[in-house]
Enzyme design. Structure first.
Site: not given
Lengths: 87, 268
Positions: A13-17
């Site tokens: 999920f954002c921001p890990i993407t």
């Protein structure tokens, strides 16, 4: 356009993407192609934009069966890193 | 390589171009020594641990007392009577298990500093007396390490990065220590708890910048802060050719105890 490396961020999920995409690009040489497999509206909106903001070139974003997207990024090493000092 | 857990823990700073994965690895490889685990050492150590600075050395010979808790936010009421180093280490391990905390439960002396300082990349002044500050400054200059100065009293604080030859050292600014007793200590004069909090956070910021190699550190500039007026002023400070430790003909080339009027508790 042959990818040097493929990164699957469909489970993130954002921001890990974007963080994982950025980290993968850091390990590559300028001009090399990173293929990113992503899913979800937020990632599809944010990852290409953030990657371009970091100075890389987005070549293609194509929808695959099952709501999966394929993103091709060219690492652009021409942009110098900001605010580096000698300290 | 960063682990999956580290990618998540540091995501908010890795996303910044000035940090990235490489910068995070620099922080994890960074070694910072804090001389003092009190009002300044609390915010400095908490933020550096949270940011993932891989090795924190914490030097303090004191124990936690009730009157510390108004500003020394790393210590709790339950810690009263415990060594400050042990109390700080426990909190920092809880904040971030990536960080190795090395404790020195002793005061800074002419004997221990030359052994300890060379093992670190950056030295941070979190002490509460001028004699120790001269000692740590001189030890840092002799070891060629950047020294992040911070001092506070009442509603005022000041901070700078002393790193000759890029800029001056503490002794360039203040060649001689004032006579013992001429300057009141926090004990006598008082201090608002948030003031070391604010100065300590600036010191932590400067340490992170130095480890990353980004931005413009407070080298050659002294930052002055006054809480009552909320004035923040930076003044240019330059090197002193006659400086006894970093000048053209230094007279201090090693640490000798007779050069420092260390408080009794430091030499006892």
């Amino acid at each position: 356009m042959q990818p040097k490396k493929t990164l699957d961020i469909t489970a993130d999920f954002c921001p890990i993407t974007f963080v994982k995409t950025k980290l993968a690009l850091e390990e590559m040489a300028a001009g090399e192609i990173l293929e990113v497999i992503l899913a979800g509206k937020v990632a599809v909106q944010n990852v290409p934009r953030s990657v371009e903001h970091d100075g890389h070139k987005v070549h293609a974003l194509s929808e695959q069966p099952g709501g999966i997207f394929r993103l091709l990024i060219e690492k652009d090493g021409g942009r110098s890193r900001p605010d580096q000092t000698d300290y | 390589m960063l682990s999956e857990t580290q990618i998540h823990r540091y995501a908010r700073q890795i996303v910044m171009p000035e940090v990235g994965g490489r910068g995070q690895e620099k922080l994890l490889a960074g070694k910072v020594l804090l001389v003092g685990a009190g009002g300044l050492g609390s915010p400095v150590s908490i933020y550096l641990a949270a940011a993932g600075v891989g090795t924190l050395g914490i030097m303090d010979g004191d124990t936690v007392s009730l009157s510390n808790l108004q500003r020394q936010i790393i210590h709790s009421t339950d810690d009263i009577g415990r060594p400050k180093t042990a109390s700080a280490k426990e909190k920092l391990n809880g904040i971030n298990p990536d960080v190795t905390v090395i404790t020195y439960t002793e005061y800074a002396t002419t004997e221990n500093l030359p052994q300890i300082i060379p093992q670190y990349d950056v030295v941070i002044d979190c002490c509460d007396n001028i004699a120790t500050r001269y000692l740590v400054n001189d030890a840092a200059v002799l070891a060629g390490k950047p020294f992040i100065y911070g001092s506070i009293l009442r509603f005022e604080g000041q901070t700078a990065v002393f790193y000759p030859p890029a800029g001056p050292c503490y002794r360039c600014l203040f060649p001689e220590a004032p006579p013992p007793g001429a300057v009141p200590s926090c004990q006598e004069a008082g201090v608002l708890g948030v003031v070391p909090g604010l100065i300590g956070m600036i010191q932590a910021t400067e340490a992170i910048k130095l480890l990353l190699g980004v931005g413009e550190p407070l080298v050659g500039r002294l930052l002055l802060y006054h809480a009552l007026t909320m004035d923040v002023v930076k003044v240019a400070v330059s090197r002193n050719k006659q400086c006894a430790v970093c000048g053209e003909a230094p007279t201090i080339t090693s640490l000798a105890a007779e050069n420092y009027e260390l408080p009794d508790y430091c030499t006892a």
